[in-house]
Design a protein around this motif. Structure first.
Motif, short mmCIF file in Angstrom:
data_model
loop_
_atom_site.label_atom_id
_atom_site.label_comp_id
_atom_site.label_asym_id
_atom_site.label_seq_id
_atom_site.Cartn_x
_atom_site.Cartn_y
_atom_site.Cartn_z
N GLY A 398 -12.53 14.05 0.99
CA GLY A 398 -12.15 13.41 2.25
C GLY A 398 -12.24 11.91 2.22
N ASN A 399 -12.11 11.33 1.03
CA ASN A 399 -12.24 9.88 0.88
C ASN A 399 -10.90 9.21 0.66
OD1 ASN A 399 -13.68 7.49 0.76
ND2 ASN A 399 -14.00 7.61 -1.45
N PHE A 400 -9.85 9.83 1.17
CA PHE A 400 -8.51 9.23 1.06
C PHE A 400 -8.40 8.11 2.07
CE2 PHE A 400 -4.31 9.09 3.08
CZ PHE A 400 -3.60 8.61 2.02
N TYR A 401 -8.29 6.90 1.57
CA TYR A 401 -8.14 5.77 2.49
C TYR A 401 -7.59 4.58 1.75
CZ TYR A 401 -9.01 2.75 6.44
OH TYR A 401 -8.84 1.91 7.50
N GLY A 402 -6.47 4.08 2.25
CA GLY A 402 -5.91 2.82 1.75
C GLY A 402 -5.63 2.84 0.28
N SER A 403 -6.17 1.84 -0.41
CA SER A 403 -5.89 1.67 -1.83
C SER A 403 -6.83 2.47 -2.71
CB SER A 403 -5.98 0.18 -2.19
OG SER A 403 -7.25 -0.32 -1.86
N ASN A 404 -7.62 3.41 -2.13
CA ASN A 404 -8.52 4.22 -2.94
C ASN A 404 -7.78 5.06 -3.95
OD1 ASN A 404 -10.71 3.24 -1.66
ND2 ASN A 404 -11.17 5.05 -0.44
N THR A 405 -6.56 5.45 -3.63
CA THR A 405 -5.78 6.30 -4.54
C THR A 405 -4.72 5.52 -5.30
OG1 THR A 405 -4.23 6.84 -2.76
CG2 THR A 405 -6.12 8.30 -3.03
N ASP A 406 -4.75 4.23 -5.25
CA ASP A 406 -3.74 3.41 -5.92
C ASP A 406 -4.07 3.24 -7.39
OD1 ASP A 406 -2.39 3.14 -3.61
OD2 ASP A 406 -2.85 1.04 -3.27
N ILE A 407 -3.02 3.17 -8.20
CA ILE A 407 -3.16 2.75 -9.59
C ILE A 407 -2.93 1.24 -9.62
CG2 ILE A 407 -2.09 2.85 -11.86
CD1 ILE A 407 -1.55 5.76 -11.43
N ARG A 408 -3.95 0.49 -9.96
CA ARG A 408 -3.88 -0.96 -9.89
C ARG A 408 -3.56 -1.59 -11.25
NH1 ARG A 408 -5.72 -3.26 -5.26
NH2 ARG A 408 -6.00 -5.24 -6.35
N PHE A 409 -4.18 -1.09 -12.30
CA PHE A 409 -4.03 -1.70 -13.63
C PHE A 409 -3.11 -0.84 -14.49
CE2 PHE A 409 -7.99 -3.41 -12.02
CZ PHE A 409 -7.91 -4.75 -12.37
N ILE A 410 -2.42 -1.50 -15.41
CA ILE A 410 -1.57 -0.76 -16.33
C ILE A 410 -2.40 0.18 -17.19
CG2 ILE A 410 0.06 -1.02 -18.26
CD1 ILE A 410 0.86 -3.72 -17.12
N SER A 411 -3.63 -0.22 -17.50
CA SER A 411 -4.51 0.62 -18.31
C SER A 411 -4.87 1.93 -17.62
CB SER A 411 -5.78 -0.15 -18.67
OG SER A 411 -6.45 -0.57 -17.49
N ASP A 412 -4.74 1.98 -16.28
CA ASP A 412 -5.02 3.24 -15.56
C ASP A 412 -4.02 4.33 -15.91
OD1 ASP A 412 -7.11 1.96 -14.36
OD2 ASP A 412 -6.04 1.54 -12.49
N LEU A 413 -2.87 3.93 -16.47
CA LEU A 413 -1.85 4.91 -16.84
C LEU A 413 -2.07 5.49 -18.23
CD1 LEU A 413 1.30 2.96 -15.58
CD2 LEU A 413 0.26 4.94 -14.49
N LYS A 414 -3.13 5.08 -18.89
CA LYS A 414 -3.34 5.49 -20.28
C LYS A 414 -3.51 7.00 -20.39
CE LYS A 414 -6.02 4.28 -24.37
NZ LYS A 414 -7.12 3.46 -24.91
N GLY A 415 -2.72 7.59 -21.27
CA GLY A 415 -2.83 9.02 -21.51
C GLY A 415 -2.22 9.91 -20.46
N GLN A 416 -1.48 9.35 -19.50
CA GLN A 416 -0.91 10.17 -18.45
C GLN A 416 0.15 11.14 -18.99
OE1 GLN A 416 -1.53 10.68 -15.22
NE2 GLN A 416 -3.32 9.34 -15.34
N PHE A 417 0.74 10.81 -20.13
CA PHE A 417 1.74 11.72 -20.69
C PHE A 417 1.12 13.06 -21.06
CE2 PHE A 417 3.82 13.45 -24.52
CZ PHE A 417 5.07 13.71 -23.99
N PHE A 418 -0.15 13.06 -21.44
CA PHE A 418 -0.81 14.30 -21.83
C PHE A 418 -1.35 15.07 -20.63
CE2 PHE A 418 -1.12 11.16 -25.20
CZ PHE A 418 -0.55 11.83 -26.26
#
Length: 544
Positions: A398-418
């Motif tokens: 229940g902690n969905f709020y604002g930018s809590n669920t945002d991907i901010r850095f390009i490094s946050d996408l690391k390994g998303q293909f897997f």
């Protein structure tokens, strides 16, 4: 239609019974349906016979034409698709723990859930902003132009500060409001100069005066006024060198708001610039205005007539946007800042087509706007989806709020293909399209702009545009490399991802990403669907 719907939604939000019995996501879905219906109504007006030459309404403040109604339809369609990106959160997820209740000052349960998921306010503000954008497409007067811009802009300012407990969102909204207010003042100053020198506010009257006036004083005032209006409008679409606010605002705003900032205001303002540029050009072609003779510093600047001054202004802004958007974007580590500079680079291509101002360049401009809107929409939809899936625990707690669920850095996408291979492949296709890799739709949009530039003799701008396209491909490839870089992924992480995918992403969200990705990928098989429409629109602007 939109105005009546806004009034109905305001009444519905004000009634406590509606707040208790209807979930916030219902308002978002209802707003999306309203936009689709409004788009159908706009498209239906094309069957009116007299609309071919245009219909003046509200004493000439607005001018309804075929081109304005088609762009209205496209605008409403984009608005409805953007609203789909809002996540579906069950009431059980909105259960608020003691610390959250204390933050919200012991509000009733339905108001606490509303504070965490402000989709009701989001839908209402989006409708206000879209109403302003729709009016801006049909404006035919300096007064209606300014009021429409402000109606659109104020909605966007409030959207930036939608999450009031987020410090970054609040600072982004304040920065956007202050700098947007400055650009509005510049537009207002230009409008006041035109009115003070001519006594006219209607666009058609001003165009007629441009074609027949031989007074140096009037032409001098008109030129300064249009320069200021164009500068203010370029400020609002984040064209270089007036772009400094865009990366900060895009990065600090929640992604669900950034997706709106990057698409909707730009469509209406670019079409307004196109109509102003076309109107002045056609009036100038009727009879050449004698060279202006001014005093001191402005003598060289105003030696040509209005159209050449404005064309040079657009070409300079296009050149700077292409260079700055590409070079500065290479150093970015945050995903939304990188996409902001990517947007600035795309604005450079759009302004190049706008400055050329031929039938072919107008066709390429409209096509570029369409493909840019769909590709940008798909990129942000995928980033939002990856953010939901990456921060799934915040939904569960229940902690969905604002930018809590945002991907901010390009490094946050690391390994998303897997973890999420389909979304990663879709994002890769979109990024290749933005880079201009054939045979994707982005390649053809850049090709049409460059072809029209070469045919009109703009060789230097064409060479610069080709070079920056090649250079900008490197930062798109950087994102793709990070996506497909393997990291240490635990079995538990993969299991959680597979179990919760269906609970966070709505079927409509996933379906929309699939349709947009396939459209980008398979455009080459049936290009006539869009190209025929853009050709008819460009011919309409030049022949009516």
């Amino acid at each position: 239609m939109i105005f009546i719907s806004i009034l109905i939604l305001i009444v519905a939000i004000a009634l406590p019974s509606f707040q208790k019995n209807f979930s916030p996501i219902l308002f978002t879905r209802l707003s999306s349906i309203i936009f689709i219906y409004a788009g159908v109504l706009s498209f239906n007006t094309l069957y009116i016979e007299s609309i071919g030459s245009g219909l003046g309404i509200y004493s000439g403040l607005f001018h309804v034409t075929v081109s304005s109604e088609i762009m209205d339809t496209f605008l409403f369609l984009m608005a409805s698709l953007i609203l789909i990106a809002w996540p579906i959160i069950n009431n059980s997820v909105l259960t608020v723990k003691n610390d959250t209740v204390n933050k919200t000052k012991n509000l009733p349960q339905h108001k606490v859930g509303k504070a965490i998921n402000p989709s009701t306010e989001y839908s209402l503000i989006v409708m206000f902003s879209t109403l302003g954008a729709s009016l801006l497409l049909s404006c035919a007067d300096l007064v209606s132009m300014y009021l429409s811009i402000e109606l659109q802009s104020f909605g966007v300012y409030i959207l930036s500060t939608l999450y009031r407990d987020s410090e970054s969102a609040t600072s982004a909204g304040l920065k956007y409001f202050l700098l947007g207010g400055l650009s509005s003042c510049i537009i207002l100053l230009g409008s006041a100069l035109i009115y003070s020198y001519t006594g006219l506010t209607n666009f058609e009257s001003i165009y007629s005066l441009v074609s027949v006036s031989y007074s140096n004083q009037i032409i001098h005032g008109l030129t300064l006024g249009f320069i200021l209006i164009f500068i203010g409008l370029l400020f609002k679409i984040a064209a270089a060198p007036l772009h400094n606010w865009a990366p900060d605002v895009y990065d600090d705003s929640p992604t669900i708001v950034t997706i709106w900032l990057t698409i909707m205001p730009k469509i209406s303002i670019i079409i307004l610039l196109l109509e102003l540029q076309s109107g002045i050009s056609l009036s100038s072609e009727i009879e050449l205005i004698e060279s202006l003779k001014s005093i001191n510093i402005l003598s060289d600047l105003l030696s040509e007539n209005i159209i050449y001054v404005l064309k040079n202004l657009l070409l300079i802004s296009s050149l700077l946007s292409l260079i700055i958007g590409t070079v500065v974007g290479l150093a970015q580590t945050k995903i939304k800042r990188l996409l902001a500079y990517s947007t600035i680079s795309h604005i450079g291509f759009i302004l190049l087509a706008l400055a050329i101002n031929t039938e072919q360049s107008t066709e390429s401009l409209i096509f570029y706007i369409i493909q840019y809107s769909f590709t940008n929409l798909n990129v942000f939809l995928i980033i939002i989806a990856l953010g939901y899936l990456t921060h799934i625990n915040k939904f569960i707690n229940g902690n969905f709020y604002g930018s809590n669920t945002d991907i901010r850095f390009i490094s946050d996408l690391k390994g998303q293909f897997f973890l999420n291979p389909i979304l990663s492949i879709s994002l890769t296709i979109c990024l290749f399209s933005m880079a201009g890799v054939p045979p994707l739709i982005g390649f053809f949009s850049k090709q049409f702009v460059l072809y029209s530039a070469l045919q009109s003799g703009y060789y230097f701008m064409s060479i610069v545009a080709i070079l920056v396209s090649v250079i900008s491909a490197s930062y798109y490839l950087k994102i793709i490399r990070v996506l497909h870089t393997e990291e240490n992924i635990t079995t538990e992480k993969i299991t959680n991802s597979n179990e919760t995918n269906n609970s966070v992403l709505s079927n409509l969200h996933s379906f929309l990403i699939s349709i947009l990705t396939l459209s980008i990928l398979l455009f080459v098989l049936k290009p006539s669907i869009i190209l025929n429409s853009t050709q008819l629109l460009s011919l309409t602007l030049f022949n009516f």
